[in-house]
Design an enzyme around this catalytic site. Structure first.
Site, PDB file in Angstrom:
ATOM      1  CG  ASP A  48      -3.508  26.463 -21.666  1.00 57.94           C
ATOM      2  OD1 ASP A  48      -3.708  25.503 -20.898  1.00 57.94           O
ATOM      3  OD2 ASP A  48      -4.329  27.417 -21.621  1.00 57.94           O
ATOM      4  CG  ASP A  49      -4.243  22.652 -22.413  1.00 51.27           C
ATOM      5  OD1 ASP A  49      -4.614  22.534 -21.242  1.00 51.27           O
ATOM      6  OD2 ASP A  49      -5.959  22.279 -22.612  1.00 51.27           O
ATOM      7  NE  ARG A  92      -3.861  28.044 -16.740  1.00 53.06           N
ATOM      8  CZ  ARG A  92      -2.645  28.469 -17.555  1.00 53.06           C
ATOM      9  NH1 ARG A  92      -1.970  30.044 -17.465  1.00 53.06           N
ATOM     10  NH2 ARG A  92      -3.067  28.091 -18.154  1.00 53.06           N
ATOM     11  CE  LYS A 145      -6.479  29.964 -19.516  1.00 53.99           C
ATOM     12  NZ  LYS A 145      -6.608  28.497 -20.276  1.00 53.99           N
ATOM     13  CB  SER A 170      -9.484  29.434 -21.972  1.00 52.93           C
ATOM     14  OG  SER A 170      -9.256  28.688 -20.538  1.00 52.93           O
ATOM     15  CG  ASP A 302      -2.258  24.528 -17.783  1.00 51.28           C
ATOM     16  OD1 ASP A 302      -1.707  24.145 -18.679  1.00 51.28           O
ATOM     17  OD2 ASP A 302      -3.804  25.142 -18.259  1.00 51.28           O
ATOM     18  CG  ASN A 303      -4.355  21.277 -18.021  1.00 53.64           C
ATOM     19  OD1 ASN A 303      -4.478  22.635 -18.273  1.00 53.64           O
ATOM     20  ND2 ASN A 303      -3.791  20.758 -19.116  1.00 53.64           N
ATOM     21  CE  LYS A 323      -8.022  20.749 -20.280  1.00 49.96           C
ATOM     22  NZ  LYS A 323      -8.210  22.327 -21.143  1.00 49.96           N
TER      23      LYS A 323
HETATM   24 MG    MG Z   1      -4.253  24.266 -19.475  1.00 52.20          MG
END
Ligand code: MG
Length: 483
Positions: A48-49, A92, A145, A170, A302-303, A323
């Site tokens: 994530d991120d 997602r 997540k 999150s 994811d980003n 992001k």
């Molecule tokens: Mg993310």
């Protein structure tokens, strides 16, 4: 004469006996094979991120990721791999449905993601990759997540997953207390030290039950890896699909005692290195269980990195932005495919996206693609197995339901640009669009629009065709309790 007959009878009996023994052996082999898992298993590991520049193999000078580096050397390292959105929820949705989130209604504005008071989630009419693989009797687990709706009907267990263990959104949500200013919020979330778990009252769920609140986020990365290992061991005799979506390195950052203070990159490095360590344990388990020859593992994020959190955000490396943005740093991600018996090793410059995993895994598992809807993925299996160029030429960069940019081959046109979180400028329309050659200029520095109007026209036609079959799904993000 009599002796010869006896001899013949003896020989015949011997042949019959041999045939009988051989038949028993062949039957035994077939019976044994039928109880052994020979189908390809799939494990998607989603950070994530985490940014394009945050792994050793992608050039980070001080974050050590020896396990992912080794997987990239044994498998494929993709350098033009994208997600379906620059923020969590729509990204997602894109991965799990193989469709642009605009089609499912899982992208919106101003609500860019789901929150703990959101009313909705992924519509039941969408087919998730887990539901698709259930058609071929895969055992399926979602660990980590979710962020596609926390109400019962939207949980992983109602979206094709046999098992769920994780925080349903999150890790910075359910903040206990109030922020008096943006600066204070940033300071608390960014936190230069391992954050207090009590500040973030997020639930940890097993299937549909909350089993811990606040989730102990210091140990969450380790526990997610352990859950994945346990699911592999339990399902080693049948095909399985694990979607392991880590909550970290999204802020607030948390590392376990074992990793805290160990990376020369600081706390962000501790967190990424702990994720990498868990991946190493998963690979070790696959080898020990004899599953490494028929399991494909893919790692991506994811980003892009959440740049506004300074040192506690990640790095997009040489890419612009992060992001929330449609610059490359927001949506191009590191991506490693590993599978020692079937992935042909190399660095892949072809374009791929997370939406392609739906078609690719369906193709490998021998399951037909749904015909009753527009799918946005392509089958990457020939690239994975033979290093043939991928069929994908186009990438669509949406923000909410607006198309901001399009990549076609080497070229990317920005029709709208906009920064986020106070960085990279205000919203700006461009006519003619900004144009970059991403192969020559991955950092999007040199606008070459004026010399290349014919390429802009080609991209405009790509947009026209894309929009001709576009049905925008009902907005699933806008409704929140009390608003
Ligand atoms: Mg993310």
């Amino acid at each position: 004469m009599k002796d010869t007959n006896i001899f013949k009878t003896f020989r015949m009996t011997r042949y019959i006996f041999k045939f009988f023994v051989l038949s028993l052996f062949v039957y035994g082999q077939l019976a044994a094979q039928s109880s052994v898992n020979t189908k390809t298993n799939f494990i998607i590991i989603f950070a994530d991120d985490l940014g394009y520049g945050d792994l050793g193999i992608y050039g980070h000078p001080t974050i050590q990721t020896p396990n992912l580096d080794q997987m990239a050397l044994e498998g494929q390292k993709w350098t033009n791999f994208y997600v379906g959105s620059s923020v969590c929820t729509p990204s997602r949705a894109a991965l799990l449905t193989g469709r642009l989130p605009i089609r499912s209604g899982m992208t919106s504005r101003p609500e860019r993601v789901l929150f703990p008071d959101s009313k909705n989630g992924l519509p039941a009419s969408e087919i998730t990759l887990a539901e698709q693989l259930k058609n071929a009797d895969y055992a399926t687990a979602c660990i980590g997540k979710w962020h596609l709706g926390h109400k019962k009907q939207y949980l992983p267990t109602n979206n094709g997953f046999d098992y769920y263990f994780g925080i349903p959104y999150s890790n910075d949500m359910n903040f206990e207390g109030t922020f008096t200013s943006k600066e204070e919020q940033r300071a608390v979330l960014a936190g230069s030290k391992n954050s207090e778990i009590e500040n973030f009252n997020v639930p940890l769920m097993r299937n549909e039950e909350i089993i811990e609140r606040p989730a102990n986020q210091h140990t969450i990365t380790k526990r997610y890896s352990e859950e994945a290992i346990s699911f592999i061991k339990k399902n080693k005799d049948n095909p399985f699909f694990i979607y392991l979506a880590h909550n970290l390195p999204h802020i607030p950052l948390f590392a376990s005692e074992e990793f805290l203070g160990t990376s020369s990159r600081g706390l962000y490095g501790d967190v990424v290195e702990e994720i990498d360590n868990g991946i190493g344990e998963i690979i070790k388990t696959l080898k020990e269980e004899g599953l490494d020859e028929n399991t494909i593992v893919v790692f991506t994020s994811d980003n892009g990195p959440w740049l506004v959190f300074d040192e506690n955000g990640g790095s997009a490396g040489l890419l612009k932005g992060g992001k929330g943005m449609t610059w490359e740093g927001g949506m191009r991600e590191p991506c490693v495919f590993w599978g020692p018996s079937n992935i042909k090793p190399g660095v892949i410059q072809s374009i791929g996206t997370t939406m392609d995993l739906f078609n690719t895994f369906s193709s490998i598992a021998g399951i037909p693609i749904p015909q009753d809807r527009v799918m946005d993925g392509v089958d990457l299996s020939k690239t994975l197995f033979n290093r043939f160029p991928s069929e994908r030429e186009d990438v669509f960069y949406y923000r909410g339901t607006e198309l901001y940019a399009v990549r076609h081959g080497d070229y990317k046109a920005h029709f709208i640009t906009e920064g986020e979180y106070g960085q990279f400028g205000e919203r700006e329309m461009h006519n003619p669009p900004l144009l970059y050659n991403l192969s020559h200029d991955p950092s999007e520095k040199y606008n070459i629009a004026s010399q290349n109007m014919e390429i802009i026209n080609i991209i405009k036609n790509v947009v026209k065709e894309h929009q001709s079959n576009l049905i925008i799904g009902d907005d699933q993000l806008k409704d929140r309790e009390g608003r």
